[in-house]
Each structure stands twice: as structure tokens, then as C-alpha cells.
Scaffold this motif. Structure first.
Motif, PDB file in Angstrom:
ATOM      1  N   ARG A 181       0.825  -1.204   0.000  1.00  0.00           N
ATOM      2  CA  ARG A 181       0.000   0.000   0.000  1.00  0.00           C
ATOM      3  C   ARG A 181       0.856   1.249   0.000  1.00  0.00           C
ATOM      4  O   ARG A 181       2.026   1.229   0.379  1.00  0.00           O
TER       5      ARG A 181
ATOM      6  N   TYR B 245     -15.889   8.857   3.960  1.00  0.00           N
ATOM      7  CA  TYR B 245     -15.687   7.427   4.242  1.00  0.00           C
ATOM      8  C   TYR B 245     -17.026   6.726   4.455  1.00  0.00           C
ATOM      9  O   TYR B 245     -17.280   5.649   3.903  1.00  0.00           O
TER      10      TYR B 245
ATOM     11  N   SER C 242     -19.172   6.317   1.286  1.00  0.00           N
ATOM     12  CA  SER C 242     -18.603   5.437   0.264  1.00  0.00           C
ATOM     13  C   SER C 242     -19.182   4.034   0.316  1.00  0.00           C
ATOM     14  O   SER C 242     -19.115   3.294  -0.668  1.00  0.00           O
TER      15      SER C 242
ATOM     16  N   LEU D 286     -15.617   2.783  -6.752  1.00  0.00           N
ATOM     17  CA  LEU D 286     -14.574   2.844  -5.737  1.00  0.00           C
ATOM     18  C   LEU D 286     -13.198   2.925  -6.393  1.00  0.00           C
ATOM     19  O   LEU D 286     -12.982   2.416  -7.487  1.00  0.00           O
TER      20      LEU D 286
ATOM     21  N   GLY E 190      -8.357   1.936  -2.782  1.00  0.00           N
ATOM     22  CA  GLY E 190      -8.972   2.466  -1.577  1.00  0.00           C
ATOM     23  C   GLY E 190      -9.979   1.558  -0.923  1.00  0.00           C
ATOM     24  O   GLY E 190     -10.577   1.932   0.093  1.00  0.00           O
ATOM     25  N   ASP E 191     -10.193   0.360  -1.453  1.00  0.00           N
ATOM     26  CA  ASP E 191     -11.183  -0.562  -0.893  1.00  0.00           C
ATOM     27  C   ASP E 191     -10.471  -1.810  -0.386  1.00  0.00           C
ATOM     28  O   ASP E 191     -10.676  -2.905  -0.869  1.00  0.00           O
ATOM     29  N   THR E 192      -9.606  -1.615   0.618  1.00  0.00           N
ATOM     30  CA  THR E 192      -8.778  -2.716   1.100  1.00  0.00           C
ATOM     31  C   THR E 192      -9.428  -3.491   2.239  1.00  0.00           C
ATOM     32  O   THR E 192      -8.979  -4.578   2.577  1.00  0.00           O
TER      33      THR E 192
ATOM     34  N   TYR F 184      -6.697   2.665   6.766  1.00  0.00           N
ATOM     35  CA  TYR F 184      -6.056   2.971   5.490  1.00  0.00           C
ATOM     36  C   TYR F 184      -7.059   3.521   4.484  1.00  0.00           C
ATOM     37  O   TYR F 184      -6.785   4.494   3.777  1.00  0.00           O
ATOM     38  N   ASP F 185      -8.244   2.925   4.421  1.00  0.00           N
ATOM     39  CA  ASP F 185      -9.255   3.371   3.459  1.00  0.00           C
ATOM     40  C   ASP F 185      -9.742   4.778   3.781  1.00  0.00           C
ATOM     41  O   ASP F 185     -10.013   5.572   2.881  1.00  0.00           O
TER      42      ASP F 185
ATOM     43  N   ARG G 199     -11.941   5.829  -0.298  1.00  0.00           N
ATOM     44  CA  ARG G 199     -12.579   4.666  -0.923  1.00  0.00           C
ATOM     45  C   ARG G 199     -13.226   5.022  -2.261  1.00  0.00           C
ATOM     46  O   ARG G 199     -13.071   4.321  -3.245  1.00  0.00           O
TER      47      ARG G 199
END
Length: 439
Positions: free
Chosen positions: A32, A170, A173, A181, A185-187, A192-193, A198
Motif C-alpha cells: 500500500r 468514508y 462510500s 470505488l 482504496g477498498d482494502t 487505510y481506506d 474509498r
């Protein structure tokens, strides 16, 4: 609402199983951006503190970034009720200007579902209207120099708005379709997101939140803050110095250029690749207006004198950087939009497996990122009017060098994954990344 989000995240993890999910998170974290989870925790804490620290240092008599303990504001200096009113009023003004039926409407690049979003190209109109309104206020005797005293409370307000906006982005989303998305950004990692973003292009109706923040309130606000510093220096010394005038003119040119060429932002990494989360929200609303113009606030407290010869040399350096920056960006944008256009059709290219072609002549045959080179030359020109007695005015040069080297590395990874052997061939043809014969 919150429970729905939590259920969605938990369901994803249950399908993997606990050991597989943990292994998946740990292995993915190294891939990432910005240090993964660690960066997503530390950056939203340390960057806002950095903004406040730099403003306080620029306004202190010592202006030393190495002073320990550091110069920090008292609690009463952090808050002024006028600051959030001014900030929200400024953002509201630019929302209205964004919605005005001025300028043309342009299509963005194709999204994953094949659609193209439409964007109003009227940022330069917003800049001009803002300039007229400021002129009226100055004519009425508005104390624009008071922005110098309000810098810290304004920065605190901008940081608060950045966090609140990021939470909203956030949460909303999770109601966006999967194709809307951002790929990175969709982990499933909430920290993190939240940081990276996202949703790629969050909109309220036709109002694009990311595109609005990218070039409007923060960028134009940077120019207004600079003008406030110029007016403050004029109050203190009777007239602004040549150093202050150069810093204002150079940075206003940069802002005006970005808005005049607003359509070009539709092909940038921020719009095309990155989600809209804390990273971009904070960068647009707080980092840019309050750190990019540190030279102006520094000069209020630490005036510098320039000879005409020195000023001419600095103007020439800024002009060279601007020429490289503008010409290379225009060439790239034109090639992306219409490779058959006469201005780019004669340039040499390399074919890729994706069907696209890579430029290997013109500005993009000189170095891989000539626009970054021009950017850095301009950054140096903005700092030189502040002299060499302090390190603080050169913060932007150091920071921007690190930022662009990091961004170049991100570009490199994405292009190698996307273009494969064609990218390797391009790198052999154009070996230098930013600085010819150096890097």
C-alpha cells in the motif's frame, strides 16, 4: 448506518477466515501507498501538527525549525470565532461560483464502467470574481492584513473541516457501487481506506466534491493569504518589499495557470487514480493554502532586501521553470486527449499492449517527468527572495522534492504494471526520471 458498515467489513473477513485474513492484511500492507496502516495512522496526526508548527515558526522572531522546545501557540491562540466563519463563508462562496453556468463543460476520462463524468471548467472565472470581490473589500477599507493574526485559527478550522469531511466521505462510500470505488482504496482496512479514500469521484448530484476541492477554495485561498501577508507588510513598513512582491506574483501566476488550464487536471493521478479521502481533502483544504505560501508569512516578520540584478536572476529562474512546466504539461494533456492533433502527431511514440502509445520525444523524451523539473525550479525561485539566513523558507523546496520523487516512484510502479515491456523500452530510451544526468 455504522452497524451496516461494520457488518460489511466483518463479512469480508469471515469469508477469508481469521488466519487467511490476517496474512492477507499483512502481505497487502507492504504494497500500500504511504506506509500502509502505519502511515494512515501517523500522517493524519503529524501533518496537521506540522502545519501549525510551520506557521508559528514563520511568525516567530527566531524562525528556527530546529529550535527545541519548538515554538508552539497557546490554547487561546488556536481559536478565534471569526476564523471558522471566514473559512466556511469562503468555501460557500466557491460552491456558488462552481455552480454558475460559466465556461464550458468537459468530459473526464472513461471510468471502469465506460462512462465519462462531466465537469464545469469555470475555475478561472471563480478566480477573477474572487479578485473583483477582494478589490471591493480593499476599497471599502477591509483590514486584509489581519489574516496574518488569523493564520493559526484559520489553519485549525481548515484541519477540523478536513477531518469532518473525510469522515463523511468514508461513511458515504459504503453506499457507492463497486465500480465507483478507487482501486487502491477498498482494502477492508478502515484506517487505510479512510486515509487514502474509498470512493473515486464522490458527487452530490452533479457536484463533484474531489474536483471542487482540487482547484477551488484551497488553491485560490493560498493567493488570498499571500495578499493578506503583503497588506500586513505594507501596514508595518509603509509599502511591500520587492521580495514580497516577487513571492506574491510568482505564486499567483502558478494559481492562475492551474485554473486557466483547469481541464488538464482531469487527466492527473489525483482525479483518475486516487480515491477522495483524508489525504486529498487535507492536502487541498489545509496543506496547500497554509504551507505553500510560508515565504510570504516569513517575510512579514523577516524582511529581506533584493538588488535589481538578484531579482532579475530569480525572475529568470521562475520563468524557465514555468516554461518547462507549462509546455510539458500541455503536450502531455494534448496527447492524452487527441494523439492526432498537429501539435503532437509528429512526435515519436512506443506502442503498448493496452493500445495506448508512450511519448519518447518532445519534452517527454528529455526526462520522464519534465513537468516535475519545472515545478522544482519554480519552487526554488519562490524561496530565494527570502535570502539564506533561515531554513524555513526552503521547506517547500525540500518537501516538494520528496513529494515529487515519491510520486514519480508511484507513477513508475503503475506504468510498469500497466505497460510491461513497453515501459521498459521507454525507460531505456529516456533514462533520467526528473533531473537530466542526475536522477
Amino acid at each position: 448506518m455504522t452497524s451496516t458498515i461494520c457488518v460489511n467489513i466483518l463479512n469480508r473477513r469471515r469469508k477469508m477466515g481469521p488466519k487467511k485474513a490476517l496474512k492477507h492484511r499483512l502481505s497487502n500492507d507492504t504494497e500500500r501507498e504511504f506506509g500502509g496502516t502505519l502511515g494512515a495512522v501517523c500522517i493524519p496526526v503529524f501533518l496537521p501538527l506540522t502545519v501549525l508548527f510551520l506557521i508559528c515558526v514563520s511568525q516567530s522572531p527566531e524562525a528556527s525549525v530546529l529550535q527545541w522546545p519548538p515554538c508552539l501557540p497557546s490554547a487561546d491562540q488556536l481559536w478565534d470565532p471569526l476564523a471558522p466563519i471566514l473559512l466556511l463563508g469562503w468555501i460557500g462562496l466557491h460552491v456558488l461560483l462552481y455552480l454558475l453556468p460559466l465556461g464550458k463543460v468537459s468530459d473526464g476520462l472513461a471510468l471502469r464502467d465506460g462512462s465519462r463524468l462531466k465537469y464545469p471548467i469555470n475555475g478561472f472565472h471563480g478566480l477573477c470574481i474572487s479578485a473583483v470581490l477582494l478589490s471591493v473589500l480593499l476599497g471599502l477599507g477591509a483590514p486584509l492584513g489581519y489574516l496574518f493574526e488569523l493564520l493559526v485559527p484559520l489553519a485549525v478550522s481548515a484541519i477540523a473541516v478536513s477531518f469532518l469531511s473525510s469522515v463523511y466521505l468514508y461513511v458515504r462510500s459504503f453506499w457507492a457501487p463497486s465500480h465507483a470505488l478507487a482501486l487502491g482504496g477498498d482494502t477492508g482496512n478502515p484506517l487505510y481506506d479512510f486515509f487514502i479514500g474509498r470512493e473515486l469521484n464522490p458527487r452530490i448530484g452533479n457536484f463533484d466534491l474531489k474536483y471542487f476541492c482540487e482547484l477551488r477554495p484551497g488553491l485560490i485561498g493560498w493567493g488570498v493569504i499571500n495578499l493578506g501577508m503583503l497588506m500586513k507588510e505594507a501596514e508595518l513598513r509603509g509599502s511591500p518589499s520587492l521580495s514580497m512582491i516577487l513571492v506574491n506574483c510568482f505564486q499567483l501566476l502558478y494559481v492562475a495557470d492551474a485554473l486557466w488550464n483547469e481541464e488538464a487536471v482531469l487527466t492527473t493521478m489525483d482525479i483518475v487514480h486516487d480515491g477522495f479521502g483524508f489525504m486529498l481533502v487535507f492536502g487541498d483544504l489545509a496543506w496547500v493554502p497554509f504551507t505553500y505560501g510560508l515565504q510570504a508569512s516569513f517575510l512579514v516578520v523577516h524582511p529581506q532586501s533584493l538588488s535589481l540584478l538578484t531579482a532579475a536572476a530569480i525572475v529568470a529562474l521562475n520563468g524557465a521553470g514555468y516554461y518547462i512546466f507549462r509546455k510539458s504539461n500541455s503536450q502531455k494533456n494534448q496527447f492524452r486527449r487527441d494523439p492526432t492533433h498537429p501539435s503532437v502527431s509528429g512526435l515519436e511514440t512506443i506502442a503498448t499492449a493496452t493500445g495506448k502509445r508512450l511519448l519518447v520525444s518532445g519534452w517527454w523524451g528529455f526526462v520522464r517527468h519534465p513537468n516535475y523539473l519545472g515545478d522544482l525550479l519554480m519552487a526554488l525561485a519562490w524561496s530565494l527572495p527570502c535570502g539564506f539566513s533561515h531554513l524555513l523558507p526552503y521547506f517547500y523546496v525540500v518537501y516538494f522534492t520528496v513529494l515529487l520523487v515519491h510520486r514519480e516512484a508511484r507513477d513508475e510502479r503503475q506504468c510498469r504494471a500497466k505497460y510491461g515491456l513497453a515501459w521498459d523500452a521507454y525507460c531505456r530510451r529516456v533514462p533520467y526520471r526528473i533531473f537530466p544526468y542526475i536522477y
